[in-house]
Scaffold this active site. Sequence first.
Site, PDB file in Angstrom:
ATOM      1  N   LEU A   1     -11.069  11.365  -4.188  1.00  0.00           N
ATOM      2  CA  LEU A   1     -12.228  11.607  -5.055  1.00  0.00           C
ATOM      3  C   LEU A   1     -11.824  11.998  -6.470  1.00  0.00           C
ATOM      4  O   LEU A   1     -12.608  12.607  -7.192  1.00  0.00           O
ATOM      5  CB  LEU A   1     -13.180  12.657  -4.433  1.00  0.00           C
ATOM      6  CG  LEU A   1     -13.776  12.247  -3.074  1.00  0.00           C
ATOM      7  CD1 LEU A   1     -14.711  13.339  -2.558  1.00  0.00           C
ATOM      8  CD2 LEU A   1     -14.531  10.921  -3.155  1.00  0.00           C
TER       9      LEU A   1
ATOM     10  N   PHE B   1      -6.951  -0.059  -2.220  1.00  0.00           N
ATOM     11  CA  PHE B   1      -7.467  -0.028  -3.587  1.00  0.00           C
ATOM     12  C   PHE B   1      -6.946   1.179  -4.366  1.00  0.00           C
ATOM     13  O   PHE B   1      -6.987   1.189  -5.585  1.00  0.00           O
ATOM     14  CB  PHE B   1      -9.002   0.137  -3.596  1.00  0.00           C
ATOM     15  CG  PHE B   1      -9.786  -0.956  -2.955  1.00  0.00           C
ATOM     16  CD1 PHE B   1     -10.032  -2.130  -3.630  1.00  0.00           C
ATOM     17  CD2 PHE B   1     -10.328  -0.801  -1.685  1.00  0.00           C
ATOM     18  CE1 PHE B   1     -10.792  -3.135  -3.056  1.00  0.00           C
ATOM     19  CE2 PHE B   1     -11.087  -1.788  -1.104  1.00  0.00           C
ATOM     20  CZ  PHE B   1     -11.315  -2.963  -1.791  1.00  0.00           C
TER      21      PHE B   1
ATOM     22  N   LEU C   1      -4.384   4.706  -9.891  1.00  0.00           N
ATOM     23  CA  LEU C   1      -4.903   4.967 -11.237  1.00  0.00           C
ATOM     24  C   LEU C   1      -4.970   3.642 -11.986  1.00  0.00           C
ATOM     25  O   LEU C   1      -4.112   2.775 -11.794  1.00  0.00           O
ATOM     26  CB  LEU C   1      -3.990   5.955 -11.963  1.00  0.00           C
ATOM     27  CG  LEU C   1      -3.885   7.335 -11.303  1.00  0.00           C
ATOM     28  CD1 LEU C   1      -2.789   8.175 -11.976  1.00  0.00           C
ATOM     29  CD2 LEU C   1      -5.226   8.066 -11.355  1.00  0.00           C
TER      30      LEU C   1
ATOM     31  N   SER D   1      -3.463  -7.364  -9.749  1.00  0.00           N
ATOM     32  CA  SER D   1      -4.172  -7.613 -10.995  1.00  0.00           C
ATOM     33  C   SER D   1      -3.547  -8.794 -11.726  1.00  0.00           C
ATOM     34  O   SER D   1      -2.323  -9.005 -11.657  1.00  0.00           O
ATOM     35  CB  SER D   1      -4.062  -6.360 -11.874  1.00  0.00           C
ATOM     36  OG  SER D   1      -4.412  -6.666 -13.203  1.00  0.00           O
TER      37      SER D   1
ATOM     38  N   TYR E   1       0.752   0.668 -16.074  1.00  0.00           N
ATOM     39  CA  TYR E   1      -0.238   0.255 -15.069  1.00  0.00           C
ATOM     40  C   TYR E   1       0.132  -1.136 -14.537  1.00  0.00           C
ATOM     41  O   TYR E   1       0.215  -1.372 -13.330  1.00  0.00           O
ATOM     42  CB  TYR E   1      -1.651   0.243 -15.677  1.00  0.00           C
ATOM     43  CG  TYR E   1      -2.633  -0.538 -14.845  1.00  0.00           C
ATOM     44  CD1 TYR E   1      -3.179   0.008 -13.685  1.00  0.00           C
ATOM     45  CD2 TYR E   1      -2.985  -1.853 -15.186  1.00  0.00           C
ATOM     46  CE1 TYR E   1      -4.048  -0.728 -12.897  1.00  0.00           C
ATOM     47  CE2 TYR E   1      -3.845  -2.591 -14.407  1.00  0.00           C
ATOM     48  CZ  TYR E   1      -4.378  -2.027 -13.262  1.00  0.00           C
ATOM     49  OH  TYR E   1      -5.226  -2.770 -12.475  1.00  0.00           O
TER      50      TYR E   1
ATOM     51  N   LYS F   1       1.552  -2.423 -10.716  1.00  0.00           N
ATOM     52  CA  LYS F   1       0.991  -3.475  -9.851  1.00  0.00           C
ATOM     53  C   LYS F   1       2.093  -4.459  -9.462  1.00  0.00           C
ATOM     54  O   LYS F   1       2.204  -4.869  -8.307  1.00  0.00           O
ATOM     55  CB  LYS F   1      -0.145  -4.204 -10.576  1.00  0.00           C
ATOM     56  CG  LYS F   1      -1.407  -3.372 -10.753  1.00  0.00           C
ATOM     57  CD  LYS F   1      -2.063  -3.079  -9.421  1.00  0.00           C
ATOM     58  CE  LYS F   1      -3.297  -2.212  -9.547  1.00  0.00           C
ATOM     59  NZ  LYS F   1      -3.825  -1.736  -8.257  1.00  0.00           N
TER      60      LYS F   1
END
Length: 362
Positions: free
Chosen positions: A33, A80, A83, A124, A150, A154
């Site tokens: 969360l 999923f 960050l 991605s 980022y 991936k």
Amino acid sequence: MRVLLTGGAGYIGSHTALVLLEQGHDVVVVDDLSNGNRIALDRVEELTGRSVTFVQADLTNTTATRVTLANTNFDAVVHFAGLKAVGESVEQPVRYYRTNLASTLTLLDIMAERQINTLVFSSSATVYGEPQTPLVAETHHTGVGLTNPYGWSKYMNEQIITDAAVARPDMSVVLLRYFNPVGAHPSGRIGEDPAGIPNNLLPFIAQVAVGRRDKLSVFGDDYDTPDGTGVRDYIHVMDLAEGHVAALNYASCGVQTYNLGSGVGTSVLEAVRAFEAVSNRPVPYQISPRRSGDLATVVADPRLAQEKLKWQTTRTFADACRDAWNWQSQNPAGYGETVRVVIGSPAATVERTLDDKAISTR
Ligand code: UDP
């Protein structure tokens, strides 16, 4: 199937949970969360009339996650969690690598311990770097010229998961390379709720249209594109969610990799005009300097997924704008904000979440 969705309380995870439940699967969500919202899952339950098993855990903590999931069964995983803010990843590379890589390592350990073999991973289009062809196919090179941690995380995750699958030949892995997810469920009950100032184009436009922000900055109008602004392949989040279900259905031993995109390019100015048309609100903008690391055009060649997964997009960019506007106008503050309500003495301070309805009636 009983499917574990890591990061299932987030934007794409919650829409995928909904589609899985609608198709008769069971869903377990594990989420810390930090970016997802429990209210999204409440609304998924309300929309589907089915319940979601929710487990709060931080996947970077392997021991805690193992203990928390000890009594929870599942047959397949869609990963999923991670960050996802590109700019923030440049400022906080270590945090991004730790979170995005350690969560995958934990998951692979737990899957191996429990003999769970099916994994779908959220990758991605950023792994392609600067596309060398007008439409990017899965055979395009990856890991060349990536501009931020980022994107590297991936790329590294794809490698880690592929190596794990080589070592465990019973594994069925599908790597899904997303283009630009946009839109919301047509009910307007779940959608994208970025924390703080949105980094991505469509949520920013939506917040300008609803009056939360003054104007959009268009990052560069001198690219080699028809109107000079950046061109992207926007994919409706419901199409994307359906792509995950197709991937679960067609997963087979080994590693498969698919683009999830529409094959249609849309410029920033076209996006502004499309949003103005569906919302009937003006979206003021100013031309600003290019954003560092941005590319002129990134559009998918979506044919492999059509052929092998029997999946293709069925919703247009205009549909996505309409659904994003429906979500934004019904939920101007997203899932709401947390406020501290003081009752009596400070010791009795309680924290509660006000959803957007409560905020708008205050
Ligand atoms: N963009 C923009 N203003 C914004 C956010 C994005 O002009 O406030 C442009 C950006 O330069 C790119 C396109 O919109 O051409 C999509 O950007 P986004 O960050 O949504 O996706 P990405 O660049 O990661 O594909």
